[in-house]
Design an enzyme around this catalytic site. Structure first.
Site, PDB file in Angstrom:
ATOM      1  N   GLU A  71      84.421  60.270  47.224  1.00  0.00           N
ATOM      2  CA  GLU A  71      84.840  60.032  46.083  1.00  0.00           C
ATOM      3  C   GLU A  71      86.352  60.641  45.981  1.00  0.00           C
ATOM      4  O   GLU A  71      86.329  61.600  45.224  1.00  0.00           O
ATOM      5  CB  GLU A  71      84.104  60.356  44.989  1.00  0.00           C
ATOM      6  CG  GLU A  71      84.595  59.819  43.522  1.00  0.00           C
ATOM      7  CD  GLU A  71      83.785  60.198  42.411  1.00  0.00           C
ATOM      8  OE1 GLU A  71      82.742  60.968  42.552  1.00  0.00           O
ATOM      9  OE2 GLU A  71      84.055  59.521  41.139  1.00  0.00           O
TER      10      GLU A  71
ATOM     11  N   LYS B   1      83.369  55.933  47.240  1.00  0.00           N
ATOM     12  CA  LYS B   1      83.657  55.773  45.804  1.00  0.00           C
ATOM     13  C   LYS B   1      84.869  55.833  45.307  1.00  0.00           C
ATOM     14  O   LYS B   1      85.386  56.770  45.203  1.00  0.00           O
ATOM     15  CB  LYS B   1      82.467  56.672  45.278  1.00  0.00           C
ATOM     16  CG  LYS B   1      82.511  56.553  43.728  1.00  0.00           C
ATOM     17  CD  LYS B   1      81.258  57.442  43.166  1.00  0.00           C
ATOM     18  CE  LYS B   1      81.295  57.522  41.499  1.00  0.00           C
ATOM     19  NZ  LYS B   1      80.162  57.864  40.920  1.00  0.00           N
TER      20      LYS B   1
HETATM   21  C1  5MM Z   1      79.135  61.272  35.862  1.00  0.00           C
HETATM   22  O1  5MM Z   1      80.597  62.146  35.960  1.00  0.00           O
HETATM   23  C2  5MM Z   1      80.827  62.757  37.311  1.00  0.00           C
HETATM   24  C3  5MM Z   1      81.706  64.051  36.910  1.00  0.00           C
HETATM   25  O2  5MM Z   1      80.769  64.869  36.142  1.00  0.00           O
HETATM   26  P1  5MM Z   1      81.645  66.355  35.892  1.00  0.00           P
HETATM   27  O3  5MM Z   1      83.220  66.083  35.780  1.00  0.00           O
HETATM   28  O4  5MM Z   1      80.887  66.823  35.125  1.00  0.00           O
HETATM   29  O5  5MM Z   1      81.647  67.119  37.372  1.00  0.00           O
HETATM   30  C4  5MM Z   1      81.748  61.914  38.023  1.00  0.00           C
HETATM   31  O6  5MM Z   1      82.043  62.407  39.124  1.00  0.00           O
HETATM   32  C5  5MM Z   1      81.360  60.571  38.270  1.00  0.00           C
HETATM   33  O7  5MM Z   1      80.265  60.450  38.953  1.00  0.00           O
HETATM   34  C6  5MM Z   1      82.344  59.538  38.627  1.00  0.00           C
HETATM   35  O8  5MM Z   1      83.772  60.057  38.243  1.00  0.00           O
HETATM   36  C7  5MM Z   1      82.036  57.981  38.192  1.00  0.00           C
HETATM   37  O9  5MM Z   1      81.811  58.398  36.632  1.00  0.00           O
HETATM   38  P2  5MM Z   1      82.647  57.264  35.961  1.00  0.00           P
HETATM   39  O10 5MM Z   1      82.157  57.735  34.408  1.00  0.00           O
HETATM   40  O11 5MM Z   1      84.170  57.433  36.025  1.00  0.00           O
HETATM   41  O12 5MM Z   1      82.204  55.972  36.365  1.00  0.00           O
END
Ligand code: 5MM
Length: 337
Positions: free
Chosen positions: A175, A217
Site C-alpha cells: 500500500e 493497494k
Molecule cells: C483502516 O485504516 C488504516 C490505517 O489505520 P492507522 O492509521 O490507524 O494505522 C489504513 O491503512 C487503511 O487500511 C487504508 O488507508 C485504507 O483505509 P481508507 O479509510 O483510506 O479506505
C-alpha cells in the site's frame, strides 16, 4: 495454500477487502466522532458486528485486522476462526506506523521491519494468510514533496516487507498511499503516483518478490481535496487506469483501492467507473476502511444494541462496492437501498 491462489481469492470477481486494521489511536478517533468510548470491548463489539453480518461472505473476501483484534475471542472463538467459518481470509496489518523521516520536511517513513520475521510466524499461527504495510506520501508543490529520498526509503521498506511476508507463505498487500490532502490538481496526483509506483515495483523486484503473489493497494488519481475542483468520475477512471497500466507489472493479479477520505458514494462511483473502462487483465476491487464503515458506525452510535441495523448499513456498502467491482453499480441502486 499457495500464495498465488490466496492473492486470487482476495480479488475474486465481485469481492473486496474490509480494512478494519485501524490502530488504537485511529479507532479511538473514529469512536469518539460518534461519542462512543474507545474501550477494547467496544472496539471488538463494533468490529465483530461487521464480521458476523449474515451476508458478508457474498461481498468480502478478506479482512485486515489490527494486532489487538487478531488476539481477541468471542464466545471462545478467535476472530480468525469466525472469519474462516465464513470463507473470509484473515489478514493482519504488520507495519508499526508512519514515523517522521529524520531531517525531512515533514515526511514520514513507515517502520516495523525489525523482528518482522518472528512476528509473521506468530500471525500465521494466529490464522493470518495475508499482511498489509502502508507507506504514506503527501504532495507539497511549495516544498517539492514527496522527496526522492522518502520515495526510495518507503519503497525499499515495502520491498523488504513483501519479501518477508512471502517467505512466511502469506500474501503482502503493498500500500503506497499518496494522500489526497492539498491544493494540487489531478495531473500532479497522476505524475506523483506514477513516480511512486515505479519505485515501488523496482524495489519489489530488487527484493525478489513474486508479483503474482501480491495485491497492490493504491490511491485513485484525484484532485487535491483543497483544490476546489470536483472530481469527474470518467476522468478519474481514465487517468487511474492508464497510470496503473503503465506502472504495474502485468503479473500482479489484483488491485484493491484504498478510499483515502472519499465519501462512501464517491469511492463506490469511482471504482465502478474504473471497472467500466477496464481493458487490462487486472481485477480492480476495493480495500476500503472508512468508505465501508462510516454508515455502519453512525448507525451503531444511535443504538449500541441494534446489531441488525448496523449490519444492514454495512452490507449495503459492501454490496454497492461489490457491484462496482464488476462495473455493475448505478446511482438508482443507492436510492433503492
Ligand atoms: C483502516 O485504516 C488504516 C490505517 O489505520 P492507522 O492509521 O490507524 O494505522 C489504513 O491503512 C487503511 O487500511 C487504508 O488507508 C485504507 O483505509 P481508507 O479509510 O483510506 O479506505
Amino acid at each position: 495454500m499457495d500464495i498465488k491462489k490466496i492473492a486470487k481469492q482476495m480479488v475474486a470477481k465481485g469481492k473486496g477487502i474490509l480494512a478494519a486494521d485501524e490502530s488504537t489511536g485511529t479507532m479511538t478517533k473514529r469512536l469518539q466522532s460518534v461519542n462512543v468510548e474507545s474501550t477494547s470491548e467496544n472496539r471488538l463489539n463494533f468490529r465483530n458486528t461487521l464480521f458476523s453480518s449474515p451476508k458478508i461472505s457474498d461481498y468480502i473476501s478478506g479482512v485486515i485486522l489490527f494486532d489487538e483484534t487478531i488476539r481477541q475471542k468471542v464466545s471462545g472463538k478467535s476472530i480468525s476462526e469466525i472469519l474462516n467459518e465464513r470463507n473470509i481470509l484473515p489478514g493482519i496489518k504488520v507495519d508499526k506506523g508512519a514515523k517522521k523521516l529524520a531531517l525531512s520536511k515533514d515526511e514520514t517513513i513507515t517502520e516495523g521491519l525489525d523482528g518482522l520475521r518472528e512476528r509473521l510466524k506468530e500471525y500465521y499461527e494466529l490464522g493470518a494468510r495475508f499482511a498489509k504495510w502502508r507507506a504514506v506520501y503527501k504532495i507539497s508543490e511549495k516544498d517539492n514533496l514527496p522527496s526522492k529520498e522518502s520515495i526510495k526509503a518507503n519503497s525499499h521498506a515495502l520491498g523488504r516487507y513483501s519479501a518477508l511476508v512471502q517467505e512466511a507463505n502469506m500474501v503482502p498487500i503493498v500500500e503506497p498511499e499518496l494522500l489526497m490532502d492539498g491544493k494540487h490538481n489531478i495531473n500532479v496526483c497522476n505524475d506523483v503516483t506514477s513516480m511512486i509506483l515505479e519505485e515501488t515495483f523496482y524495489q519489489l523486484a530488487n527484493n525478489n518478490v513474486d508479483v503474482e503473489g501480491i495485491v497492490l493497494k493504491p490511491n485513485m488519481i484525484l484532485n487535491g481535496s483543497e483544490s476546489n475542483t470536483k472530481n469527474n468520475p470518467s476522468e478519474v477512471a481514465k487517468l487511474t487506469l492508464n497510470c496503473l497500466k503503465k506502472n504495474v507489472p502485468s503479473g500482479v493479479p489484483g488491485i484493491a483501492f484504498l478510499s483515502g477520505g472519499q465519501s462512501e458514494f464517491e469511492a463506490t462511483m469511482n471504482l465502478n467507473e474504473i471497472n467500466k473502462v477496464n481493458d487490462s487483465k487486472f481485477a480492480f476491487t476495493f480495500s476500503y476502511g472508512r468508505a465501508l464503515q462510516q454508515s455502519a458506525l453512525k448507525t451503531w452510535a444511535k443504538d449500541l444494541k441494534d446489531t441488525k441495523s448496523v449490519q444492514h448499513a454495512f452490507e449495503e456498502r459492501a454490496k454497492m462496492n461489490s457491484l462496482a467491482a464488476k462495473g455493475k453499480w448505478n446511482k438508482e441502486l443507492e436510492k433503492a437501498a
